[in-house]
Design a protein around this motif. Structure first.
Motif, PDB file in Angstrom:
ATOM      1  N   GLY A   1       0.816  -1.228   0.000  1.00 57.78           N
ATOM      2  CA  GLY A   1       0.000   0.000   0.000  1.00 57.78           C
ATOM      3  C   GLY A   1       0.839   1.264   0.000  1.00 57.78           C
ATOM      4  O   GLY A   1       0.301   2.371   0.093  1.00 57.78           O
ATOM      5  N   ILE A   2       2.162   1.107  -0.092  1.00 60.68           N
ATOM      6  CA  ILE A   2       3.033   2.299  -0.110  1.00 60.68           C
ATOM      7  C   ILE A   2       2.797   3.131  -1.365  1.00 60.68           C
ATOM      8  O   ILE A   2       2.777   4.355  -1.321  1.00 60.68           O
ATOM      9  N   PHE A   3       2.617   2.447  -2.469  1.00 57.13           N
ATOM     10  CA  PHE A   3       2.376   3.156  -3.735  1.00 57.13           C
ATOM     11  C   PHE A   3       0.976   2.819  -4.236  1.00 57.13           C
ATOM     12  O   PHE A   3       0.761   1.780  -4.867  1.00 57.13           O
ATOM     13  N   PRO A   4       0.009   3.687  -3.959  1.00 55.39           N
ATOM     14  CA  PRO A   4      -1.363   3.404  -4.388  1.00 55.39           C
ATOM     15  C   PRO A   4      -1.494   3.561  -5.904  1.00 55.39           C
ATOM     16  O   PRO A   4      -1.027   4.533  -6.479  1.00 55.39           O
ATOM     17  N   ILE A   5      -2.144   2.581  -6.504  1.00 54.41           N
ATOM     18  CA  ILE A   5      -2.390   2.614  -7.947  1.00 54.41           C
ATOM     19  C   ILE A   5      -3.784   3.201  -8.152  1.00 54.41           C
ATOM     20  O   ILE A   5      -4.774   2.596  -7.742  1.00 54.41           O
ATOM     21  N   LYS A   6      -3.830   4.359  -8.769  1.00 55.02           N
ATOM     22  CA  LYS A   6      -5.120   5.043  -8.820  1.00 55.02           C
ATOM     23  C   LYS A   6      -5.212   5.940 -10.036  1.00 55.02           C
ATOM     24  O   LYS A   6      -4.233   6.132 -10.771  1.00 55.02           O
ATOM     25  N   GLU A   7      -6.384   6.478 -10.222  1.00 57.99           N
ATOM     26  CA  GLU A   7      -6.570   7.462 -11.285  1.00 57.99           C
ATOM     27  C   GLU A   7      -7.545   8.520 -10.808  1.00 57.99           C
ATOM     28  O   GLU A   7      -8.326   8.301  -9.885  1.00 57.99           O
ATOM     29  N   PHE A   8      -7.431   9.675 -11.447  1.00 53.47           N
ATOM     30  CA  PHE A   8      -8.341  10.784 -11.168  1.00 53.47           C
ATOM     31  C   PHE A   8      -8.932  11.207 -12.491  1.00 53.47           C
ATOM     32  O   PHE A   8      -8.212  11.615 -13.408  1.00 53.47           O
ATOM     33  N   VAL A   9     -10.225  11.014 -12.603  1.00 50.67           N
ATOM     34  CA  VAL A   9     -10.885  11.403 -13.846  1.00 50.67           C
ATOM     35  C   VAL A   9     -12.312  11.811 -13.508  1.00 50.67           C
ATOM     36  O   VAL A   9     -12.915  11.255 -12.581  1.00 50.67           O
ATOM     37  N   ASP A  10     -12.804  12.814 -14.201  1.00 51.24           N
ATOM     38  CA  ASP A  10     -14.151  13.342 -13.940  1.00 51.24           C
ATOM     39  C   ASP A  10     -14.352  13.690 -12.466  1.00 51.24           C
ATOM     40  O   ASP A  10     -15.407  13.400 -11.882  1.00 51.24           O
ATOM     41  N   GLY A  11     -13.324  14.250 -11.850  1.00 56.09           N
ATOM     42  CA  GLY A  11     -13.470  14.718 -10.474  1.00 56.09           C
ATOM     43  C   GLY A  11     -13.461  13.635  -9.414  1.00 56.09           C
ATOM     44  O   GLY A  11     -13.808  13.892  -8.256  1.00 56.09           O
TER      45      GLY A  11
ATOM     46  N   ARG B   1      -5.191  -7.381   1.041  1.00 54.29           N
ATOM     47  CA  ARG B   1      -4.751  -7.307   2.438  1.00 54.29           C
ATOM     48  C   ARG B   1      -3.340  -6.759   2.387  1.00 54.29           C
ATOM     49  O   ARG B   1      -2.449  -7.392   1.838  1.00 54.29           O
ATOM     50  N   ARG B   2      -3.154  -5.573   2.920  1.00 57.11           N
ATOM     51  CA  ARG B   2      -1.849  -4.927   2.790  1.00 57.11           C
ATOM     52  C   ARG B   2      -0.777  -5.659   3.581  1.00 57.11           C
ATOM     53  O   ARG B   2      -0.971  -5.985   4.761  1.00 57.11           O
ATOM     54  N   LEU B   3       0.345  -5.911   2.937  1.00 59.78           N
ATOM     55  CA  LEU B   3       1.496  -6.493   3.632  1.00 59.78           C
ATOM     56  C   LEU B   3       2.118  -5.413   4.514  1.00 59.78           C
ATOM     57  O   LEU B   3       1.993  -4.227   4.220  1.00 59.78           O
TER      58      LEU B   3
ATOM     59  N   VAL C   1       1.106   4.998   5.927  1.00 62.02           N
ATOM     60  CA  VAL C   1       0.429   4.200   4.901  1.00 62.02           C
ATOM     61  C   VAL C   1      -1.002   3.889   5.363  1.00 62.02           C
ATOM     62  O   VAL C   1      -1.965   4.054   4.605  1.00 62.02           O
ATOM     63  N   ASP C   2      -1.134   3.480   6.606  1.00 63.43           N
ATOM     64  CA  ASP C   2      -2.464   3.138   7.126  1.00 63.43           C
ATOM     65  C   ASP C   2      -3.385   4.356   7.105  1.00 63.43           C
ATOM     66  O   ASP C   2      -4.563   4.249   6.757  1.00 63.43           O
ATOM     67  N   ALA C   3      -2.811   5.500   7.473  1.00 64.08           N
ATOM     68  CA  ALA C   3      -3.625   6.725   7.505  1.00 64.08           C
ATOM     69  C   ALA C   3      -4.124   7.065   6.104  1.00 64.08           C
ATOM     70  O   ALA C   3      -5.272   7.499   5.930  1.00 64.08           O
ATOM     71  N   TYR C   4      -3.269   6.852   5.104  1.00 60.27           N
ATOM     72  CA  TYR C   4      -3.702   7.106   3.724  1.00 60.27           C
ATOM     73  C   TYR C   4      -4.890   6.227   3.375  1.00 60.27           C
ATOM     74  O   TYR C   4      -5.922   6.715   2.875  1.00 60.27           O
ATOM     75  N   TRP C   5      -4.756   4.929   3.655  1.00 61.77           N
ATOM     76  CA  TRP C   5      -5.797   3.998   3.201  1.00 61.77           C
ATOM     77  C   TRP C   5      -7.089   4.135   3.998  1.00 61.77           C
ATOM     78  O   TRP C   5      -8.161   3.817   3.489  1.00 61.77           O
ATOM     79  N   GLU C   6      -6.967   4.630   5.236  1.00 61.31           N
ATOM     80  CA  GLU C   6      -8.181   4.850   6.029  1.00 61.31           C
ATOM     81  C   GLU C   6      -9.134   5.807   5.317  1.00 61.31           C
ATOM     82  O   GLU C   6     -10.348   5.681   5.429  1.00 61.31           O
TER      83      GLU C   6
END
Lengths: 414, 317
Positions: B254-264, B274-276, B308-313
């Motif tokens: 979960g250190i590097f979140p794979i994500k996208e931002f589109v249409d807001g 389950r994060r290692l 990392v946990d705070a990000y995913w929360e």
């Protein structure tokens, strides 16, 4: 538009620069404001917005970005114009060295303004001469007419297949940028015959011509190859410029040379000057001649490449020569002086007294009295250079100002 | 019988590695380091973008992609300066538009303008020009290869260097046990605030996700921005053969979140089930070794885990 009887209109140096770009049929202007240049980009912005010019005007975020956009657009095949000044030139210096090496043609106007510190607005030439070693060609204008004409000449020069380099046209801030002079506006159709629409002589970026440009090189030998090529291209201008200038003169009736010789033939005293203050030098020559002093003026117009041979020819047999640098390299002196010295060094009949004068810093005027003190210094045996055009009057004004602010008259800035 | 109409966008998505374009737009054999995760990311991206691409490059590791007189690219290349690739992209984009609109250049001559820059350039001196270009809605793609330091100069601290990592200019000492003491600059957040057309993080270890994102971006206009985590064997200190392992652990911890931002909207496109624990990622890299030997720095490791946990929360369903 108010035209005079001789088909002239009154234009500031800045407006003349904008007209130069417009008549050149410029496609693209990436821009960033800076005093005293801003009037140029404001004018062009208006002309793109109202359809007098076609293409694109892009407001950039810094001079560094502006020059990168200018160079990249030229590499992608459009005719580019941009303008800056002073701190802006310094902020973009890395970009200017870089894109000069790309060997892309475009025209850049610099409106000279002295450099910080202290920060100020009026002109000297430390800004433009900081580009001395970029390999960007330089034309320096004395009048608003020259500003316009030099821009047209600059495009021909930049786009010449033997050259392929950016060209800078310099004009002095305030003294020229904001001074209205009568300017002949050439007919656009006539300009187009002299300067057809941009036909790149090198490949430009497009899908059918994939290429890598400005790739890294390893090894000093490979690096040297490109740098020497750049030098040779700049040197080609020595042959190319007179041809283009001749063609321009034949078409428009105004003839230009790398230097201008004014009353030089029998001159005992020669002032070497450039830009708008050359007009002051010309006036001083007239005045001195009326007093029986044989003075003359050598005006430098083409600063890069440096026309050493032409200068040597002009100064051969002239006994007393003062190089008036409106710039200062602290710890060295005037920047152009060594270049003039180099040009005449090989002459057997070189000037006996080649005086370095530093004046006009930060827009400090060069007055009649200054020219007289230069003549007097030239009559003395060569001694400690440079002669600074900064006198008791300047000092008194400085002290007066500090007195108003509460400093004692005795306390001087170290 | 009712015809089943497939979702056309869903249908055109890459689903497995064999769906990817077999053609290479970047030939093998450049001066880049063996096992460079960023180059693998760019290779995959280029497979989607195709050869009608002009790459404007910032000073950095990837400047060595083209060393005169060689280029491994089928498309075009322009080396610029460290903070200059985005304004150069502006110049090329404007020039091509002018030539098509004013001078009749056929549309088939158009190029996709791509900026390739490292995290140092992107997060430090290149940030202001790219902010301006995104604000101007420049039509371009930005590929930031993020190896979390100034890699090409021998691995010095950048705005992307994570908490607890050793770099040559943030060494761990008894007074500074963490090495780099700041958390990584939130480039995704900074860019998102500019409301670009498209923004995504990608990993070379997630080729399908990466390829689909580039495919989506290719069909759009305006600023389309990518941050590619780029495991760096040389700077991070691991065997080049393990690049994919490190890249995978960055995602799985979960250190590097794979994500996208589109249409807001932000969407995590590869959410670790389950994060290692973060140390599974940290312990395999030399740049984090001082967190384990000569003695374990549980305080720093815990801080990294907590971040990392705070990000995913924020994104827990």
């Amino acid at each position: 538009m108010e035209l005079t009887a001789r088909n002239q209109i009154m234009l500031t140096g800045n407006k003349a620069a904008a007209w130069g770009a417009r008549l050149a049929g410029v496609d693209y202007v990436p821009a960033f404001p800076i005093t005293p240049q801003t009037e140029i980009v404001e004018t062009l912005s208006q002309w793109f917005a109202d359809g007098h010019m076609q293409g694109k005007f892009t407001n950039m975020d810094s001079e560094h970005s502006m020059f990168m956009a200018a160079g990249a657009a030229a590499a992608a095949g459009v005719r580019v114009f941009t303008a800056s000044s002073s701190q802006g030139i310094l902020y973009g210096l890395e970009a200017l060295h870089t894109i000069a090496g790309w060997r892309v043609p475009f025209v850049l106007v610099n409106v000279s303004r002295a450099l910080a510190t202290p920060i100020t607005l009026e002109p000297d030439h430390n800004d433009v001469l900081s580009l001395r070693d970029t390999g960007i060609l330089q034309l320096h204008a004395e009048t608003c007419q020259e500003v316009l004409d030099y821009i047209l000449l600059a495009y021909r020069l930049a786009e010449d297949p033997e050259v392929c380099l950016p060209v800078l046209v310099n004009l002095d801030g305030f003294y020229l940028s904001f001074t209205r002079e009568p300017v002949v506006l050439p007919d656009e159709a006539e300009v187009r015959e002299f300067l057809p629409l941009f036909q790149p002589s090198q490949p430009v970026f497009q899908a059918s011509e994939p290429m890598a440009r400005a790739s890294a090189v390893f090894g000093g030998g490979n690096y040297s190859y490109f740098k020497i090529q750049h030098h040779l291209a700049a040197q080609n201008v020595v042959q190319v410029f007179p041809k283009i200038a001749q063609e321009f003169g034949d078409r428009f009736g105004r003839y230009y040379d790398a230097v201008e010789r004014y009353q030089l033939d029998d001159a005992e005293y020669v002032f070497v000057m450039s830009n708008s203050f050359a007009t002051k030098g010309r006036a001083a020559v007239q005045k001195l001649r009326r007093q029986g002093i044989r003075a003359g003026l050598l005006k430098l117009s083409l600063l890069r490449p440096f026309p050493s041979q032409t200068i040597a020819d002009a100064l051969a047999n002239r006994p007393k020569v003062a190089v008036i640098d409106q710039n200062l390299a602290p710890g060295m002196g005037g920047i152009l002086y060594p270049e003039i010295l180099k040009s005449v060094y090989g002459l057997t009949d070189r000037p006996q007294h080649l005086l370095s004068v530093v004046g006009g810093l930060g827009g400090r005027d060069i007055e009649e009295g200054d020219f007289i003190s230069i003549v007097q210094r030239l009559d003395q045996p060569p001694g400690s250079d440079p002669l600074f055009l900064f006198d008791e009057k300047d000092l008194q004004r400085f002290d007066q100002l500090r007195h108003i602010a509460g400093f004692s008259r005795e306390a001087r800035v170290p | 019988m009712t015809a089943i109409v497939p979702d056309s966008q869903e249908e055109s998505k890459y689903k497995k590695v064999t769906d990817l374009n077999p053609e290479e737009e970047i030939a093998p054999g450049s001066a880049l380091c063996a096992g460079c995760g960023g180059l693998e990311g760019l290779r995959l991206a280029m497979k989607v973008l195709g050869e009608n691409t002009l790459t404007c490059n910032a000073a950095g590791c990837f400047t060595l992609i083209s060393v005169y007189p060689f280029t491994p690219l089928k498309g075009s290349w322009l080396y610029t300066t460290m903070s200059g690739p985005v304004p150069a992209a502006q110049g090329v984009r404007d020039a091509l538009d002018i030539r098509m609109n004013k001078h009749g250049l056929p549309a088939k001559e158009d190029l996709q303008v791509l900026v390739v820059a490292g995290d140092g350039s992107t997060m430090d001196m290149g940030l202001s020009p790219s902010s301006a270009a995104i604000h101007r809605q420049l039509d371009f793609i930005y590929f930031c290869y993020d190896n979390e330091a100034y890699g090409n100069t021998g691995f010095q601290q950048s705005g992307a260097s994570p908490l607890g990592s050793y770099t040559m200019t943030s060494p761990n000492t008894p007074e500074h046990p963490a090495g780099s003491e700041r958390v990584k600059k939130d480039l995704f957040g900074i860019w998102m605030a500019h409301n670009p057309s498209y923004l995504a993080t990608v990993s070379p270890r997630e080729p399908i996700d990466l390829s689909n994102k580039f495919k989506k971006a290719k069909g759009m206009k305006g600023p389309r921005l990518f941050i590619c985590l780029s495991p760096c064997p040389t700077g991070w200190g691991f065997d080049p053969k393990d690049t994919h392992v490190i890249a995978k652990l960055a995602v799985d911890t979960g250190i590097f979140p794979i994500k996208e931002f589109v249409d807001g909207r932000v969407t995590h496109t590869k959410r670790p089930r389950r994060r290692l624990p973060v140390e599974k990622y940290l312990e395999r890299q030399k740049r984090f070794q001082h967190l384990f030997v000569p003695e374990r720095r549980d305080d720093i490791i815990a801080q990294i885990q907590e971040n990392v946990d705070a990000y995913w929360e924020l994104y827990d369903e």
